[in-house]
Scaffold this active site. Structure first.
Site, PDB file in Angstrom:
ATOM      1  N   HIS A 155       0.756  -1.328   0.148  1.00  0.00           N
ATOM      2  CA  HIS A 155      -0.032  -0.079  -0.126  1.00  0.00           C
ATOM      3  C   HIS A 155       0.951   1.263   0.167  1.00  0.00           C
ATOM      4  O   HIS A 155       1.872   1.390   0.868  1.00  0.00           O
ATOM      5  CB  HIS A 155      -0.756   0.113   1.200  1.00  0.00           C
ATOM      6  CG  HIS A 155      -1.763   1.172   1.514  1.00  0.00           C
ATOM      7  ND1 HIS A 155      -2.023   1.505   2.709  1.00  0.00           N
ATOM      8  CD2 HIS A 155      -2.295   1.957   0.536  1.00  0.00           C
ATOM      9  CE1 HIS A 155      -2.649   2.944   2.513  1.00  0.00           C
ATOM     10  NE2 HIS A 155      -3.000   3.045   1.138  1.00  0.00           N
TER      11      HIS A 155
HETATM   12 CA    CA Z   1       0.461  -0.307  -4.074  1.00  0.00          CA
END
Ligand code: CA
Ligand code: V1P
Ligand code: ZN
Length: 397
Positions: A183
């Site tokens: 992320h």
């Molecule tokens: Ca990513």
């Protein structure tokens, strides 16, 4: 007939300071700056340097980094060495160094390393701003986890945030897209209160059988930035959480559908693509099952929208495949097709030879080189896309 005019195409620039290669995080650490040497060797072996403007940017200066990072953090980072580091100094741990995981070790030349990769992203962003390039590439950057006063997940300085801040001087809307398997939390957090940057990250999300979340543990589909309705940044983040083992066709469909919808709705005037190569099959830390051309499809897709594009690196822990992917994606930018047989005169050719290293070709089959069963069903992915498109209701059409 065509006179001396250059054939129409994209002006591509390549921003690379080779001194970045000589830094080491430590022998057992997965981040290997040496993968950039391999990448450069492939790019040169295919002659791609003749198709781009190549720059050797200077390291960024303290003040350039202070546009995003806290000065106290930068002072610490610029002075700490393996010799003077005091792991029991509260500042040491509070700024994210060392610790149990040792994700962010203090190594020799650390300040030089971070200034070099950041300088290259700054130089690339400036080139887009002054319209010297349509696509600017920095494979040494893309360190998306760093916060303004915190080192995290192998990232000390967030060169992406610095580059986006520069692009914002010329662009009302910048779209950030992140295909690293992790992320892009640091970039998302930096712009959470702005509607002038939209962040979109595709990543593995979930808890493993030992109960540990996949790093950094954030980025579920419902995380869309601040919830406070007075906040301008509301709804200007989109997270696409994916399970282990996603394959080429699924990822291409997901990426094209969701990215296409975001671009149509947000209508960015510039795009930054973090092309972390740890989403490939066989990555030492990753969980996906992508082949090089499926990863490159994301670059092709973004390029096809014809907006000024900053293309940067990120994760990638199987160096030979990182180099293959970033070489392929450099070729995608300039519009070249590369032959599969690797040129034989490359230094370090051994890194690519032998069945276990991909058999001396550019596009070995990476699917299931590190068996990750595909836990993504078509049904789950359709629901994910429906929810992702639903999340876009906050941005103007
Ligand atoms: Ca990513
Ligand atoms: O999972 C963690 C730690 C354990 N703590 C509770 C958090 N760290 C990960 C960090 C991954 C960073 C990815 C960076 C990027 O997104 C951008 C450049 O790709 C981690 C892992 C892992 N398997 O996830 N650290 C290490 N492995 C590690 C292994 C050996 C030595 C040092 C760190
Ligand atoms: Zn990563």
């Amino acid at each position: 007939q065509y006179g001396l005019e250059k054939p129409r195409g994209y002006n591509v620039s390549f921003h690379y300071n080779p001194h970045v290669e000589y830094h080491h995080f430590g022998s057992s650490h997965p981040m290997k700056p040496w993968r950039l040497t391999l990448t450069k060797q492939l790019v040169l072996a295919y002659g791609l340097e003749y198709t781009m403007d190549c720059y050797e940017p200077r390291p960024a200066r303290f003040d350039e980094l202070a546009v995003f990072h806290d000065r106290e953090y930068l002072s610490f980072l610029s002075q700490v060495t393996p010799q003077n580091a005091k792991p029991d100094d509260p500042a040491y741990l509070s700024f994210g160094f060392g610790g149990e995981s040792n994700d962010c070790p203090v190594f020799d030349g650390l300040w030089n390393y971070v200034s070099i990769y950041s300088g290259a992203s700054i130089n690339a962003a400036n080139n887009l701003n002054n319209k010297q390039s349509d696509i600017a590439i920095n494979w040494s950057g893309g360190l998306h986890h760093a916060k303004k006063n915190l080192a995290s997940g192998f990232c000390y300085i967030n060169d992406i945030v610095l580059a986006i801040q520069l692009l914002m001087t010329n662009n009302p809307r910048v779209l950030y897209i992140d295909i690293d398997v992790h992320h892009g939390d640091g970039v998302e957090a930096a712009f959470e209160s702005s509607d002038r940057v939209f962040t979109l990250s595709y990543h593995k999300f979930g808890i493993d059988r030992n109960g540990y979340p996949f790093f950094p543990g954030t980025g579920n589909i419902h995380e869309m930035g601040p919830t406070d309705s007075a906040n301008r940044g509301k709804g200007h983040s989109l997270n696409v959480p994916i399970d282990d083992g996603i394959d080429d066709e699924q990822y291409k469909w997901l990426f094209k559908t969701v990215t296409g919808a975001v671009i149509e709705k947000y209508n960015p005037t510039a795009i930054v693509l973090q092309s972390g190569a740890d989403s490939l099959g066989g990555d030492r830390l990753g969980r996906f099952n992508l082949n090089i051309k499926a990863h490159g499809f994301c670059v092709e897709t973004v390029k096809s929208y014809g907006r000024p594009l900053l293309l940067i690196g990120g994760g990638g822990y199987t160096p030979r495949n990182v180099a293959r992917t970033w070489c392929h994606e450099t070729a995608v930018c300039v519009g070249a097709e590369l032959h599969n047989e690797l040129p034989t005169h490359i230094p370090y050719i051994q890194a690519f030879e032998g069945a276990e290293n991909g058999g001396g070709i550019l596009y070995p089959d990476l699917h299931n080189t590190k068996r990750h069963d595909n836990l993504n069903t078509q049904d789950n992915l359709h629901k994910l896309v429906t929810q992702a498109l639903e999340n876009l209701r906050y941005i103007e059409g």
